[in-house]
Scaffold this motif. Structure first.
Motif, PDB file in Angstrom:
ATOM      1  N   GLY A 235       0.792  50.953  -6.737  1.00  0.00           N
ATOM      2  CA  GLY A 235       0.876  49.499  -6.633  1.00  0.00           C
ATOM      3  C   GLY A 235       0.672  48.958  -5.240  1.00  0.00           C
ATOM      4  N   TYR A 236       1.209  49.674  -4.229  1.00  0.00           N
ATOM      5  CA  TYR A 236       1.219  49.099  -2.881  1.00  0.00           C
ATOM      6  C   TYR A 236       0.291  49.794  -1.891  1.00  0.00           C
ATOM      7  N   PRO A 241      -1.787  47.505  -8.803  1.00  0.00           N
ATOM      8  CA  PRO A 241      -0.463  47.178  -9.352  1.00  0.00           C
ATOM      9  C   PRO A 241      -0.350  47.371 -10.863  1.00  0.00           C
ATOM     10  N   LEU A 268       5.978  44.955  -9.142  1.00  0.00           N
ATOM     11  CA  LEU A 268       4.584  45.258  -9.481  1.00  0.00           C
ATOM     12  C   LEU A 268       4.007  44.225 -10.449  1.00  0.00           C
ATOM     13  N   LYS A 271       3.015  41.299  -8.469  1.00  0.00           N
ATOM     14  CA  LYS A 271       1.788  41.608  -7.738  1.00  0.00           C
ATOM     15  C   LYS A 271       0.564  41.597  -8.665  1.00  0.00           C
TER      16      LYS A 271
END
Length: 296
Positions: A235-236, A241, A268, A271
């Motif tokens: 996700g990051y 995400p 998430l 995001k």
């Protein structure tokens, strides 16, 4: 030891006594020797029993504390290190999560002192290094949160050199940390790779993902955490995400009481532009009496 005791005593008897007396003395000595041996065995079994019982109880307490932290119930600061590295690790994990959640300078300084004490203690034994590496990564996150970027980079460097040591190639905890670090360092823009070379580090995103996936899909006590790290990385670090959210949802199905996965899923989902799903998870966390209240 028993054999030596028997042979020495028998030799002395044979040199100083007639045959019949020697035979009688030998039988008596043999009986005494076996009595002595049985007492040693009994004492050993009792020692083993009490040690194993104590170890099982300590491990049970560590597991219970770990589940508390996974439910985002932060643990109180211990006065001193315990006799169990697993218990000490759980306290450190709790401290880092609390720092990230609260962003409190005083709390950070108090827990940082405990971290330094723990790290200094674990350094004394090489078999503790996989725990130490993960501890460094956790505290790197805490220091990044408190805007101490250089100190965080130094901790990541220490962790990297531990987990890439061939001696830890079969340690599951070390491999889990290695997978995350490979993804982190592999995500560094190419123009900054010279900085990684200065610190004798290199990343490999593909290898890191495969390592965490293989750990997550296997059956062992590091599998669920490996999935959590993988969802976070997807996700990051990899900016995917939706992939991370799908994995986080799967983790929640496996362990519904572990609020930390719901917090990650909420983040998430936000995001991934899924506001309704974010709200669903955050309301679930706020309504959970076993979870520390989170403000957002």
């Amino acid at each position: 030891l028993i054999s030596i005791h028997w042979m020495k005593a028998t030799s002395q008897n044979q040199q100083s006594q007639p045959l019949r007396q020697r035979q009688h003395a030998d039988v008596k000595l043999l009986n005494n020797t076996f009595l002595f041996a049985s007492k040693i065995i009994q004492a050993s079994l009792l020692t083993c029993f009490f040690y194993c019982t104590s170890f099982a109880q300590t491990q049970k307490e560590a597991d219970a504390a770990y589940e508390q932290v996974m439910q985002l119930q932060f643990l109180k600061q211990p006065k001193a290190l315990t006799s169990s590295i697993d218990t000490d690790y759980v306290f450190e994990l709790s401290h880092v999560l609390e720092i990230i959640a609260e962003e409190d300078d005083k709390l950070f300084l108090a827990y940082e002192e405990q971290f330094e004490t723990t790290a200094a203690s674990w350094k004394k034994k090489r078999e503790n290094e996989p725990y130490l590496a993960e501890l460094y990564v956790l505290w790197a996150f805490a220091k990044l949160k408190m805007k101490q970027e250089f100190q965080a980079a130094m901790l990541i460097r220490k962790a990297y050199h531990i987990v890439t040591d061939e001696q830890h190639s079969k340690n599951l905890k070390a491999q889990k940390t290695k997978g995350l670090l490979y993804i982190m360092l592999g995500a560094v823009p190419e123009k900054y790779n010279w900085l990684l070379r200065v610190f004798s580090m290199q990343g490999n995103t593909t290898e890191g993902i495969q390592l965490l996936k293989s750990l997550y899909q296997a059956e062992h006590n590091q599998a669920w955490e490996s999935g959590l790290w993988l969802a976070l990385a997807q996700g990051y670090l990899l900016q995917e995400p939706q992939l991370g959210l799908t994995l986080a949802d799967s983790l929640i199905q496996q362990k519904p009481n572990r609020s930390i996965a719901k917090l990650l899923a909420a983040s998430l989902a936000l995001k991934a532009n899924q506001a309704e799903k974010t709200l669903h998870y955050m309301e679930d966390l706020q309504n959970n009496k076993n979870t520390t209240p989170l403000f957002y």
